[in-house]
Design a protein around this motif. Structure first.
Motif, PDB file in Angstrom:
ATOM      1  N   GLY A 126       0.780  -1.224   0.000  1.00  0.00           N
ATOM      2  CA  GLY A 126       0.000   0.000   0.000  1.00  0.00           C
ATOM      3  C   GLY A 126       0.812   1.275   0.000  1.00  0.00           C
ATOM      4  O   GLY A 126       0.262   2.378  -0.016  1.00  0.00           O
ATOM      5  N   MET A 127       2.149   1.157  -0.004  1.00  0.00           N
ATOM      6  CA  MET A 127       3.001   2.338   0.053  1.00  0.00           C
ATOM      7  C   MET A 127       3.485   2.802  -1.324  1.00  0.00           C
ATOM      8  O   MET A 127       4.146   3.836  -1.433  1.00  0.00           O
ATOM      9  CB  MET A 127       4.246   2.058   0.921  1.00  0.00           C
ATOM     10  N   LEU A 128       3.163   2.043  -2.366  1.00  0.00           N
ATOM     11  CA  LEU A 128       3.635   2.408  -3.701  1.00  0.00           C
ATOM     12  C   LEU A 128       2.555   2.117  -4.733  1.00  0.00           C
ATOM     13  O   LEU A 128       2.033   1.006  -4.804  1.00  0.00           O
ATOM     14  CB  LEU A 128       4.899   1.607  -4.049  1.00  0.00           C
ATOM     15  N   THR A 129       2.213   3.138  -5.506  1.00  0.00           N
ATOM     16  CA  THR A 129       1.305   2.976  -6.646  1.00  0.00           C
ATOM     17  C   THR A 129       2.044   3.471  -7.881  1.00  0.00           C
ATOM     18  O   THR A 129       3.218   3.832  -7.819  1.00  0.00           O
ATOM     19  CB  THR A 129       0.001   3.774  -6.445  1.00  0.00           C
ATOM     20  N   GLY A 130       1.352   3.535  -8.984  1.00  0.00           N
ATOM     21  CA  GLY A 130       1.996   3.993 -10.205  1.00  0.00           C
ATOM     22  C   GLY A 130       2.364   5.463 -10.196  1.00  0.00           C
ATOM     23  O   GLY A 130       3.196   5.902 -11.002  1.00  0.00           O
TER      24      GLY A 130
END
Length: 354
Positions: A126-130
């Motif tokens: 949950g700490m990295l998206t696009g």
């Protein structure tokens, strides 16, 4: 669009699994950029400014030759972010934003550039998206004075609401965000069932505690002072503010039941320095850099390996320390983005009624 946060169970599992693996992710930093390149980064400023400089800005400049010029954005940066893109002014290259900000910056028009990051094996779920990387995890929890509660101490928000068993002076944040979650936890709602918030139930719970609240605080410095001076015996708090009181010598202890939120980086769409900005975000994923930041700010790292690089006594006071995280539910920033104005109006009117 900002993706739904990973579950707390996945989050804790990743901390446990990667805690013993101290290898850093592959964070290749190009050295081909010209020395006169400058990235302009809009951050939160204030007390965390020295930590951002020491942990990320100066080391990145030394590593790549890219100078970092930072400016403090407004506490609500979405409008500034949009203006920077719509005007094509390139006044910012990156900005420190929340998932709520990301949601609003991608709803009707996309204002955020892609991060282009594929290697994230040590980054918590949950700490990295696009288009966003969260690196600063902070909790909304309870703190109490141990000199006031020498016997049985309050544990959880039901005890905070129990004024007969735990009498004393109380403080609460003068805002619905975070506060209403505590009211629901006190009323028996399970953390996993908090969202969507039951506003009617939350306000009824708030009415039960209203007359016992001595101070409605409005900023972090005030919160620390209340705990440090002993003006109140217990309060909701941001963990870093309670830690500030502890570091100052106050007999304060944190109870880890509450919510957590995350600040992170997004790149401004249209920046002519996209590759440099992407390299900076990758640099901020490194556990060594996150360890420096977390040790200075008391906000938890998002790289699980960073916890292994922080003194144990300090790591145990961070939001992403596994034992602490077990009692925290991630705040639903998307829900708050859609409902904050209406809920805040109701909350402020309720305060005036008292």
């Amino acid at each position: 669009m900002f993706k739904k946060p990973a579950s707390r169970r996945d989050f804790i599992k990743t901390v446990a699994v990667t805690g013993a693996a101290l290898s850093a992710p592959s964070l290749w930093i190009p050295r081909a950029f010209s020395a006169d390149n400058t990235l302009i980064i809009a951050d939160n400023g204030g007390a965390i400014a020295p930590a951002l400089r020491a942990a990320f800005y100066d080391p990145f400049e030394k590593e790549t030759g890219i100078r970092i010029t930072n400016v403090a954005h407004e506490s609500e940066p979405v409008t500034q972010f949009k203006v920077a893109v719509d005007a094509g002014s390139h006044i910012w290259d990156l900005a420190m934003v929340t998932p709520d900000n990301v949601q609003r910056l991608t709803q009707d028009k996309n204002y955020i550039a892609p991060l282009d990051i594929t290697d994230s094996k040590d980054i918590l779920p949950g700490m990295l998206t696009g288009n966003w990387f969260g690196f600063s995890v902070w909790g909304t929890v309870m703190a109490y004075r141990t000199d006031r509660f020498k016997g049985e101490a309050p544990k959880g928000w039901a005890d905070y609401w129990d004024t007969e068993k735990f009498p004393g002076r109380r403080a609460l944040y003068r805002s619905p965000s975070g506060t209403l979650e505590m009211a629901l936890l006190a009323d028996g709602v399970a953390p996993k069932d908090l969202y969507p918030l039951d506003i009617e139930r939350a306000m009824k719970s708030m009415s039960k505690i209203r007359q016992s609240v001595s101070v409605w605080w409005s900023n972090g410095a005030q919160n620390t002072q209340l705990l440090q001076s002993g003006e109140v015996d217990m309060s909701d708090t941001w963990n870093a503010r309670a830690i500030a009181a502890i570091k100052a010598g106050a007999p304060v202890k944190i109870d880890w039941q509450g919510t957590y939120s995350v600040d992170g980086w997004s790149i401004v769409a249209g920046t002519p320095k996209l590759k440099q900005a992407q390299a900076f975000v990758r640099f901020c994923m490194h556990p060594d850099r996150q360890a420096v930041y977390s040790a200075m700010t008391s906000n938890g790292p998002s790289n699980a390996n960073a916890l292994q690089k922080i003194e144990q006594s300090k790591a145990e006071l961070l939001t992403t320390y596994p034992k602490n995280l077990e009692g925290l539910q991630r705040r639903d920033e998307v829900w708050w983005s859609k409902n904050y104005d209406a809920v805040n109006e109701r909350f402020q009117e309720w305060l005036l009624e008292g």
